[in-house]
Design a protein around this motif. Structure first.
Motif, PDB file in Angstrom:
ATOM      1  N   GLY A  92       0.807  -1.214   0.000  1.00  0.00           N
ATOM      2  CA  GLY A  92       0.000   0.000   0.000  1.00  0.00           C
ATOM      3  C   GLY A  92       0.837   1.259   0.000  1.00  0.00           C
ATOM      4  O   GLY A  92       0.357   2.333   0.377  1.00  0.00           O
ATOM      5  N   ARG A  93       2.083   1.163  -0.449  1.00  0.00           N
ATOM      6  CA  ARG A  93       2.983   2.318  -0.496  1.00  0.00           C
ATOM      7  C   ARG A  93       3.433   2.549  -1.931  1.00  0.00           C
ATOM      8  O   ARG A  93       3.887   1.624  -2.610  1.00  0.00           O
ATOM      9  N   ARG A  94       3.343   3.789  -2.369  1.00  0.00           N
ATOM     10  CA  ARG A  94       3.676   4.146  -3.750  1.00  0.00           C
ATOM     11  C   ARG A  94       5.066   4.763  -3.833  1.00  0.00           C
ATOM     12  O   ARG A  94       5.392   5.687  -3.077  1.00  0.00           O
ATOM     13  N   ALA A  95       5.881   4.244  -4.741  1.00  0.00           N
ATOM     14  CA  ALA A  95       7.187   4.836  -4.995  1.00  0.00           C
ATOM     15  C   ALA A  95       7.002   6.166  -5.709  1.00  0.00           C
ATOM     16  O   ALA A  95       6.229   6.272  -6.668  1.00  0.00           O
ATOM     17  N   ALA A  96       7.698   7.204  -5.235  1.00  0.00           N
ATOM     18  CA  ALA A  96       7.521   8.546  -5.778  1.00  0.00           C
ATOM     19  C   ALA A  96       8.767   9.102  -6.448  1.00  0.00           C
ATOM     20  O   ALA A  96       8.667   9.985  -7.301  1.00  0.00           O
ATOM     21  N   ARG A  97       9.945   8.597  -6.069  1.00  0.00           N
ATOM     22  CA  ARG A  97      11.179   9.169  -6.606  1.00  0.00           C
ATOM     23  C   ARG A  97      12.316   8.175  -6.424  1.00  0.00           C
ATOM     24  O   ARG A  97      12.346   7.419  -5.441  1.00  0.00           O
ATOM     25  N   LEU A  98      13.254   8.171  -7.373  1.00  0.00           N
ATOM     26  CA  LEU A  98      14.445   7.336  -7.265  1.00  0.00           C
ATOM     27  C   LEU A  98      15.673   8.177  -7.576  1.00  0.00           C
ATOM     28  O   LEU A  98      15.748   8.818  -8.634  1.00  0.00           O
ATOM     29  N   ASP A  99      16.613   8.179  -6.665  1.00  0.00           N
ATOM     30  CA  ASP A  99      17.918   8.812  -6.863  1.00  0.00           C
ATOM     31  C   ASP A  99      18.964   7.718  -6.744  1.00  0.00           C
ATOM     32  O   ASP A  99      18.994   6.996  -5.739  1.00  0.00           O
ATOM     33  N   LEU A 107      15.297   5.434  -2.495  1.00  0.00           N
ATOM     34  CA  LEU A 107      13.919   5.374  -2.961  1.00  0.00           C
ATOM     35  C   LEU A 107      13.053   6.196  -2.012  1.00  0.00           C
ATOM     36  O   LEU A 107      13.089   5.988  -0.795  1.00  0.00           O
ATOM     37  N   THR A 108      12.285   7.116  -2.570  1.00  0.00           N
ATOM     38  CA  THR A 108      11.365   7.919  -1.774  1.00  0.00           C
ATOM     39  C   THR A 108       9.957   7.383  -1.948  1.00  0.00           C
ATOM     40  O   THR A 108       9.482   7.223  -3.081  1.00  0.00           O
ATOM     41  N   LEU A 109       9.287   7.111  -0.836  1.00  0.00           N
ATOM     42  CA  LEU A 109       7.908   6.636  -0.849  1.00  0.00           C
ATOM     43  C   LEU A 109       6.965   7.781  -0.553  1.00  0.00           C
ATOM     44  O   LEU A 109       7.230   8.607   0.329  1.00  0.00           O
ATOM     45  N   ALA A 110       5.857   7.847  -1.275  1.00  0.00           N
ATOM     46  CA  ALA A 110       4.854   8.870  -1.042  1.00  0.00           C
ATOM     47  C   ALA A 110       4.114   8.570   0.264  1.00  0.00           C
ATOM     48  O   ALA A 110       4.015   7.417   0.680  1.00  0.00           O
ATOM     49  N   PRO A 111       3.605   9.597   0.921  1.00  0.00           N
ATOM     50  CA  PRO A 111       2.797   9.342   2.116  1.00  0.00           C
ATOM     51  C   PRO A 111       1.548   8.553   1.759  1.00  0.00           C
ATOM     52  O   PRO A 111       1.005   8.671   0.654  1.00  0.00           O
ATOM     53  N   ALA A 112       1.082   7.748   2.705  1.00  0.00           N
ATOM     54  CA  ALA A 112      -0.124   6.937   2.485  1.00  0.00           C
ATOM     55  C   ALA A 112      -0.858   6.787   3.807  1.00  0.00           C
ATOM     56  O   ALA A 112      -0.331   6.188   4.743  1.00  0.00           O
ATOM     57  N   GLY A 113      -2.066   7.348   3.876  1.00  0.00           N
ATOM     58  CA  GLY A 113      -2.821   7.269   5.112  1.00  0.00           C
ATOM     59  C   GLY A 113      -2.064   7.908   6.261  1.00  0.00           C
ATOM     60  O   GLY A 113      -1.624   9.062   6.186  1.00  0.00           O
ATOM     61  N   ALA A 114      -1.872   7.119   7.310  1.00  0.00           N
ATOM     62  CA  ALA A 114      -1.137   7.625   8.470  1.00  0.00           C
ATOM     63  C   ALA A 114       0.369   7.556   8.284  1.00  0.00           C
ATOM     64  O   ALA A 114       1.126   8.113   9.096  1.00  0.00           O
ATOM     65  N   ALA A 122      19.645   1.817  -0.171  1.00  0.00           N
ATOM     66  CA  ALA A 122      20.154   0.452  -0.310  1.00  0.00           C
ATOM     67  C   ALA A 122      21.268   0.409  -1.347  1.00  0.00           C
ATOM     68  O   ALA A 122      21.444   1.338  -2.142  1.00  0.00           O
ATOM     69  N   ASP A 123      22.009  -0.692  -1.334  1.00  0.00           N
ATOM     70  CA  ASP A 123      23.071  -0.892  -2.324  1.00  0.00           C
ATOM     71  C   ASP A 123      22.516  -1.056  -3.725  1.00  0.00           C
ATOM     72  O   ASP A 123      23.136  -0.644  -4.704  1.00  0.00           O
ATOM     73  N   ALA A 124      21.372  -1.719  -3.827  1.00  0.00           N
ATOM     74  CA  ALA A 124      20.775  -1.987  -5.137  1.00  0.00           C
ATOM     75  C   ALA A 124      19.270  -1.871  -5.037  1.00  0.00           C
ATOM     76  O   ALA A 124      18.673  -2.177  -3.996  1.00  0.00           O
ATOM     77  N   VAL A 125      18.663  -1.429  -6.129  1.00  0.00           N
ATOM     78  CA  VAL A 125      17.207  -1.372  -6.213  1.00  0.00           C
ATOM     79  C   VAL A 125      16.782  -2.143  -7.450  1.00  0.00           C
ATOM     80  O   VAL A 125      17.376  -2.012  -8.522  1.00  0.00           O
ATOM     81  N   VAL A 126      15.783  -2.996  -7.280  1.00  0.00           N
ATOM     82  CA  VAL A 126      15.224  -3.767  -8.390  1.00  0.00           C
ATOM     83  C   VAL A 126      13.830  -3.222  -8.676  1.00  0.00           C
ATOM     84  O   VAL A 126      12.941  -3.288  -7.816  1.00  0.00           O
ATOM     85  N   LEU A 127      13.646  -2.680  -9.862  1.00  0.00           N
ATOM     86  CA  LEU A 127      12.354  -2.124 -10.254  1.00  0.00           C
ATOM     87  C   LEU A 127      11.513  -3.220 -10.889  1.00  0.00           C
ATOM     88  O   LEU A 127      11.860  -3.752 -11.941  1.00  0.00           O
ATOM     89  N   TRP A 295       6.458   7.418 -12.604  1.00  0.00           N
ATOM     90  CA  TRP A 295       6.923   7.986 -11.337  1.00  0.00           C
ATOM     91  C   TRP A 295       8.423   8.279 -11.338  1.00  0.00           C
ATOM     92  O   TRP A 295       8.903   9.056 -10.505  1.00  0.00           O
ATOM     93  N   LEU A 296       9.161   7.698 -12.273  1.00  0.00           N
ATOM     94  CA  LEU A 296      10.604   7.932 -12.328  1.00  0.00           C
ATOM     95  C   LEU A 296      10.944   9.346 -12.801  1.00  0.00           C
ATOM     96  O   LEU A 296      12.059   9.818 -12.593  1.00  0.00           O
ATOM     97  N   GLY A 297       9.973  10.011 -13.450  1.00  0.00           N
ATOM     98  CA  GLY A 297      10.139  11.414 -13.781  1.00  0.00           C
ATOM     99  C   GLY A 297      11.345  11.741 -14.638  1.00  0.00           C
ATOM    100  O   GLY A 297      11.961  12.793 -14.473  1.00  0.00           O
TER     101      GLY A 297
END
Length: 463
Positions: A92-99, A107-114, A122-127, A295-297
């Motif tokens: 239930g968490r949406r990825a908003a940005r990747l640097d 990886l930046t996650l968008a706010p969700a609910g509370a 992390a060392d590596a990100v798998v999309l 979302w990768l913009g």
């Protein structure tokens, strides 16, 4: 910001990761986490998923629309349990940005609910973010079929006697219309191209599937485009030119003026042609999907369809070495085949093993031949390989059904030819042979006469 363990380096030797974030909790994301553990990774694994549901299988959403009323949980089918594979699971968490750089990714996650916005390092990100179904702008009242909620809404509305109009006769559209017709619905299919499956398998093979629609009582309208969809009405034009194709926004939606038909069949006409209004209780847009990469913009290079271009080890080409991708959001550069779309179930299932092998410093196995399966009008369809532009269909049949069409690059004399792909209808024995013959980008030369003969095993038709 939770910092996951960062890998140490040793001289000039590339460091193996000690922390991996997987973005996407579908089949590709789950199998990536499972392969990490199966191949001995004992570092930190975090999995992020936009849907709040546990990983489920998508093919049953269309193939078993009326017989399976809840999600087909991947854990129940033996594909892995996220809770036992990952150290942290964020559904239930949406990825908003990747640097990202070569040393790692944030990886930046968008706010969700509370839950507040959050950063994961992390060392590596798998999309493994998958794809979104395309819904052309302005199609009021139309729906799509891509997720569990879509299937539940569609199933609730498709009562016996309901008037269903499906725009697009590709894989998903064909699967749904056959089931809906058998369920007692009054079904019409609007397809902009000359035959069903035109873009997927070509006109000759697509034409062989067209009679199935009439047999099932489905009104198939090929060469027709949609000019308007509003509540209860689909306006169709025949003889009109489709509108211009524009670039994907990468989020599964289409900008005004898009020709959805040139995505996978259901066209949007600008003007001209004879207009007809089709009355509909339910309208399904089955005009294709787009990779969920919006979302990768612009932070990562994308292919023309909006996917991430990867090598056979899943590394995103032109991106920092810390970024990998797999599944529907990735197009793989395969030696001998070129760029192969990952937008099918088998890629999500099989490619994570190679990705993880490369990530952990092992040998990357050669990719299997591209493979698609579909169930249409009570028939089992399999498509193996990738037809080349010069390939011609060679029919392998004994009269009617079942049958196989081989896509063969003919020699000058025509007696032999190079096999590039095969499409089967209820011929499972040919499927196994095709997958073996076409593995790792191979294109074997066939004796065309023997290949036509259904009594000759395909492996014995190799010249």
């Amino acid at each position: 910001m939770p910092d996951l363990p960062i890998a140490a380096t040793s001289g000039d030797r590339p460091a193996l990761p000690r922390s991996v974030v997987v973005v996407g909790a579908g089949l590709a994301g789950l199998r990536t986490a499972a392969e990490l553990r199966a191949q001995g990774f004992d570092g930190e694994v975090t999995v992020v998923g936009e849907e709040s549901l546990a990983p489920y299988d998508r093919p049953p959403l269309s193939k078993e629309l009326f017989t399976r009323t809840g999600p087909a949980w991947l854990a129940d089918d033996g594909y892995g349990e996220l809770g036992s594979l990952a150290d942290r699971v964020l559904l239930g968490r949406r990825a908003a940005r990747l640097d990202a750089d070569d040393d790692g990714a944030t990886l930046t996650l968008a706010p969700a609910g509370a839950a507040a916005a959050e950063e994961l390092r992390a060392d590596a990100v798998v999309l493994a973010t998958g794809s979104h179904a395309v819904l052309p702008a302005g199609w009021s009242g139309a729906g799509v079929l891509h997720g569990a909620e879509d299937a539940a809404r569609l199933r609730a509305r498709l009562l016996a006697g309901a008037r269903l109009v499906v725009v697009g006769a590709g894989w998903i559209g064909a699967e749904v219309v056959g089931l809906a017709a058998a369920h007692g619905c009054d079904v019409t299919v609007v397809e902009a191209l000359p035959t069903p499956l035109y873009r997927q398998v070509g006109p000759e093979v697509g034409a062989r599937t067209a009679p199935w629609y009439a047999e099932a009582g489905v009104d198939l309208r090929c060469g027709a485009t949609v000019t308007e969809v509003r509540e209860g009405v689909v306006v169709v034009a025949t003889g009109a030119d489709a509108g211009p194709l524009e670039e994907s926004r990468g989020d599964g939606r289409v900008a005004p003026g898009w020709d959805a038909g040139r995505l996978s069949g259901g066209g949007v006409a600008r003007d001209g042609g004879r207009l007809e209004e089709l009355r509909a209780d339910v309208v399904l847009a089955a005009v294709g999907v787009r990779p969920a990469t919006g979302w990768l913009g612009g932070s990562m290079p994308l292919t023309p369809r909006g996917a991430l271009r990867v090598d056979t080890g899943g590394r995103v080409m032109g991106a920092p070495s810390s970024v990998l991708a797999v599944g529907d959001c990735a197009d793989m550069e395969v030696p001998g085949l070129g760029l192969v779309s990952g937008g099918h179930w088998d890629a999500a299932l099989s490619h994570p093993a190679a990705l993880v092998a490369g990530l952990l410093g092992g040998d990357v196995p050669a990719p299997a031949a591209p493979y698609v399966f579909s169930t249409q009008f009570g028939r089992e369809l399999m498509f193996v390989g990738r037809p080349s532009p010069s390939a011609r269909p060679v029919v392998r049949a004994d009269g009617g059904e079942p049958w196989t069409v081989l896509f063969v690059e003919p020699s000058a004399g025509g007696d032999v030819g190079r096999l590039t792909a095969g499409f089967t209808v209820d011929r499972p024995r040919d499927v196994g042979a095709l997958r073996r013959l076409l593995a790792a980008g191979a294109r074997p030369v066939l004796d065309v006469g023997r290949a036509r003969d259904v009594q000759v095993p395909l492996r014995k038709a190799v010249a």
